[in-house]
Design a protein around this motif. Structure first.
Motif, PDB file in Angstrom:
ATOM      1  N   GLU A  63       0.179  87.905  48.405  1.00  0.00           N
ATOM      2  CA  GLU A  63      -0.941  87.154  48.975  1.00  0.00           C
ATOM      3  C   GLU A  63      -0.890  87.068  50.493  1.00  0.00           C
ATOM      4  N   ARG A  74      -3.793  88.553  52.866  1.00  0.00           N
ATOM      5  CA  ARG A  74      -4.478  87.631  53.773  1.00  0.00           C
ATOM      6  C   ARG A  74      -4.324  88.095  55.217  1.00  0.00           C
ATOM      7  N   ARG A  91      -6.476  91.274  55.841  1.00  0.00           N
ATOM      8  CA  ARG A  91      -7.893  90.916  55.941  1.00  0.00           C
ATOM      9  C   ARG A  91      -8.181  90.298  57.314  1.00  0.00           C
ATOM     10  N   ARG A  92      -7.290  89.432  57.767  1.00  0.00           N
ATOM     11  CA  ARG A  92      -7.482  88.780  59.060  1.00  0.00           C
ATOM     12  C   ARG A  92      -7.362  89.790  60.194  1.00  0.00           C
ATOM     13  N   ALA A  94      -1.624  86.208  59.026  1.00  0.00           N
ATOM     14  CA  ALA A  94      -1.861  85.368  57.844  1.00  0.00           C
ATOM     15  C   ALA A  94      -1.660  83.894  58.150  1.00  0.00           C
ATOM     16  N   GLU A 103      -4.722  81.822  61.553  1.00  0.00           N
ATOM     17  CA  GLU A 103      -5.460  80.960  60.621  1.00  0.00           C
ATOM     18  C   GLU A 103      -5.277  79.473  60.901  1.00  0.00           C
TER      19      GLU A 103
END
Length: 133
Positions: free
Chosen positions: A13, A17, A20-21, A47, A51
């Protein structure tokens, strides 16, 4: 950027994440990488750090561009400036104002390099818009 749901399926995960970021921040497709440096970059920097609450992406981008200009890191500025422009975080006027401001703090040679990147970014965006019209 491709469909990240399928693209990063099966990855841990934090890695998914982070990737994607990274795509969001850089504005281009990412693939998984190897080694500790890539792991820290994807799983921690993107990640987690990108964020965190408290700063907008524009805030982070301004801080990063300032630091990179001060260090003379034109290679990374060549990624960050166009990405900020394409994401709508910084428009032509803001980028040009950043050049004038940072030139006085980072030095004229660093400002001149940043100016070249900014003007190239703006010109490429204009050509791209003209090609679409």
């Amino acid at each position: 950027m491709s469909d990240e749901t399928d693209k990063f399926a099966g990855l841990p995960e934090a890695r998914a994440r982070g990737l994607r970021r990274m795509e969001q921040v850089y504005g281009f497709d990412m693939t998984d990488g190897t080694g500790d440096f890539f792991r820290y970059t994807a799983d921690h920097l993107f990640a987690d750090i990108w964020e965190r609450p408290g700063l907008t992406d524009r805030d982070r981008r301004l801080l990063l561009i300032g630091m990179l200009a001060g260090q003379g890191a034109a290679d990374v500025l060549g990624i960050q400036v166009p990405a900020a422009h394409a994401a709508g975080e910084l428009d032509d006027e803001a980028l040009r104002e950043i050049v004038v401001f940072l030139s006085h703090y980072a030095g004229w040679p660093q400002g001149a390099r940043l100016n070249s990147i900014v003007e190239d970014t703006i010109a490429k965006a204009r050509r791209h818009r003209a090609d679409r019209d």
